[in-house]
Enzyme design. Sequence first.
Site, PDB file in Angstrom:
ATOM      1  N   GLY A 164       0.803  -1.217   0.000  1.00 14.83           N
ATOM      2  CA  GLY A 164       0.000   0.000   0.000  1.00 14.83           C
ATOM      3  C   GLY A 164       0.835   1.266   0.000  1.00 14.83           C
ATOM      4  O   GLY A 164       0.473   2.269   0.593  1.00 14.83           O
ATOM      5  N   GLY A 165       2.000   1.206  -0.641  1.00 19.12           N
ATOM      6  CA  GLY A 165       2.825   2.410  -0.768  1.00 19.12           C
ATOM      7  C   GLY A 165       3.770   2.644   0.399  1.00 19.12           C
ATOM      8  O   GLY A 165       4.605   3.534   0.361  1.00 19.12           O
ATOM      9  N   GLU A 200      13.693  -1.229  -8.234  1.00 16.38           N
ATOM     10  CA  GLU A 200      12.997  -1.479  -9.490  1.00 16.38           C
ATOM     11  C   GLU A 200      13.039  -0.197 -10.318  1.00 16.38           C
ATOM     12  O   GLU A 200      12.971   0.899  -9.770  1.00 16.38           O
ATOM     13  CB  GLU A 200      11.541  -1.838  -9.182  1.00 16.38           C
ATOM     14  CG  GLU A 200      10.828  -2.602 -10.265  1.00 16.38           C
ATOM     15  CD  GLU A 200       9.422  -2.988  -9.816  1.00 16.38           C
ATOM     16  OE1 GLU A 200       9.265  -4.074  -9.221  1.00 16.38           O
ATOM     17  OE2 GLU A 200       8.500  -2.217 -10.062  1.00 16.38           O
ATOM     18  N   ARG A 292      -8.190 -15.439 -19.275  1.00 14.61           N
ATOM     19  CA  ARG A 292      -9.649 -15.468 -19.464  1.00 14.61           C
ATOM     20  C   ARG A 292     -10.009 -14.464 -20.546  1.00 14.61           C
ATOM     21  O   ARG A 292      -9.155 -13.749 -21.046  1.00 14.61           O
ATOM     22  CB  ARG A 292     -10.321 -15.031 -18.164  1.00 14.61           C
ATOM     23  CG  ARG A 292      -9.738 -13.682 -17.725  1.00 14.61           C
ATOM     24  CD  ARG A 292     -10.510 -13.033 -16.634  1.00 14.61           C
ATOM     25  NE  ARG A 292      -9.776 -11.943 -16.020  1.00 14.61           N
ATOM     26  CZ  ARG A 292      -9.682 -10.713 -16.490  1.00 14.61           C
ATOM     27  NH1 ARG A 292     -10.288 -10.396 -17.613  1.00 14.61           N
ATOM     28  NH2 ARG A 292      -8.990  -9.772 -15.867  1.00 14.61           N
ATOM     29  N   VAL A 295     -12.883  -7.854 -20.410  1.00 10.54           N
ATOM     30  CA  VAL A 295     -14.022  -6.950 -20.582  1.00 10.54           C
ATOM     31  C   VAL A 295     -13.952  -6.275 -21.956  1.00 10.54           C
ATOM     32  O   VAL A 295     -14.942  -6.162 -22.667  1.00 10.54           O
ATOM     33  CB  VAL A 295     -14.022  -5.862 -19.476  1.00 10.54           C
ATOM     34  CG1 VAL A 295     -15.134  -4.853 -19.703  1.00 10.54           C
ATOM     35  CG2 VAL A 295     -14.140  -6.485 -18.096  1.00 10.54           C
TER      36      VAL A 295
END
Lengths: 445, 69
Positions: A164-165, A200, A292, A295
């Site tokens: 969460g940061g 990163e 899958r 949308v």
Amino acid sequence: MINKIVIANRGEIAARIIHTCKKLNIRTVSIYSEADQYAPHVEMADESYLIGPPRVQESYLNAEKIIEIAKDVKADAIHPGYGFLSENAEFAEQCEQAGLLFIGPRSDVIKKMGSKIEARRAMQAAGVPVVPGTDGAVATVEEAALYASQIGYPVMVKASAGGGGVGMQVVHSEAELKSAFTNNAKRAQSLFGDGSMFIEKKLEDTRHIEIQVLADHHGNVVHLFERECSIQRRNQKVIEEAPSPFISDATRKEMGKKAVQAAEALAYTNAGTIEFLVDKQENFYFLEMNTRIQVEHPITEEITGVDIVEKQLEIASGQSLKLAQQELSIQGHAIEARVYAEDPKTFFPSPGRIDVFQPPEGEYIRNEISVHSNYDVTPFYDPMIAKLIVHGSSRAEAIDRLKLALSQYKISGIKTNIPMLLAVVEHEQFQAGNTTTTFLERYYK
Amino acid sequence: MEVKATMAGSVWKITVDKGEKVEEGQDVVILESMKMEIPIAAEQSGTIKEFKVQEGDFVNEGDVIAVLE
């Protein structure tokens, strides 16, 4: 050969799957919760079964009950749609064991792509670029600085245990890195009991561009080009288009090639999507794979003429892909706008009764719809109530048609994001193709 | 004074206790609606006299969640 299929989903995607099944003379079975009694997918199917109370755990996620229904009605296959059980490896396995065709890849592939670390590893092994970073923790600040100078600033300093940061910082120089590394390591140590840090590459002005792949059980793999899905709110896509207004033909070819390479390395089967982050220089990096149907699949169908659901069913029943890469091409431009039941400014949900629902109609318009007039949008599921897809011979034409179609959309009784969709499409930066993932934060306030 | 639901949803979490003093703008409950968490705040300061809901309950827009005094 599939004769009868259970659709383990709801809303527009269930309706979308039923459309293709009707075309192929496959009998359809819908399931529905108590909240969805009057939903379009219930009426459209040949048979429909109440599965349980509104909550998803008791209805659309109730794997045992869904399989039981599929056996009772003597179906041969289950289509999971997107969301719900579609990327649940255990469910795919349960289907396999019950002798039901799961319309998707094998359960072990679903599982592998569901783990961030394993997926990253598999992609690296397949020669697909991943976001440059240390694969594990770096021991010292000197080691971190050396690595950062190799990949180039800015970089992200991240605590392995963070979330969460927290314990995460973007740094632009070695001096910044040194203080950020030490401070965040200390913070992570005191907060999470683990101060290990990794580095990163910080990618700036990125776009979200994904490649649709189809793979059969006979080793044939093709890609259906890209979709650009950079316009997002709360990490959820809002407007998607194909092809991307940004990448060059050379990059398009290279991304397609890498996506096919990845699918081959995984011995992937059925439809899948490989998502990439693409930077200003058109470098692209693997983000994740969706095992899958997506949308936003209709925009790919509009520009290639391929019915992806039909291909899914053919592949699952063991047929060969009757598509060759060199025969596939991009025809024009398609854009999809997702219509959400939400406040166009705050993005807060707006469930309630729709009095009038009147989507625009036209030769170049495709509507995928979950609701109708005099319909209650319940608070139990995702706020997406419809998708508007337009097609044009060029991007400019598609944008003009989308503007017109959005302005003709009539929904009363609840708030929708249509004013926001219009504002995006009318924005000069959107029209110029400057669609990065920070578009809404930057231009829509 | 009452705290009312601003939209339909289920009560995901009650964030304060009965008898607790709350400030204007302080979250009292968090609703879950359409896969999103919606905090519902007190519009005035006061003490929580009573909760009209429990965690897991479904509420409609305008339903009373808590009574303040």
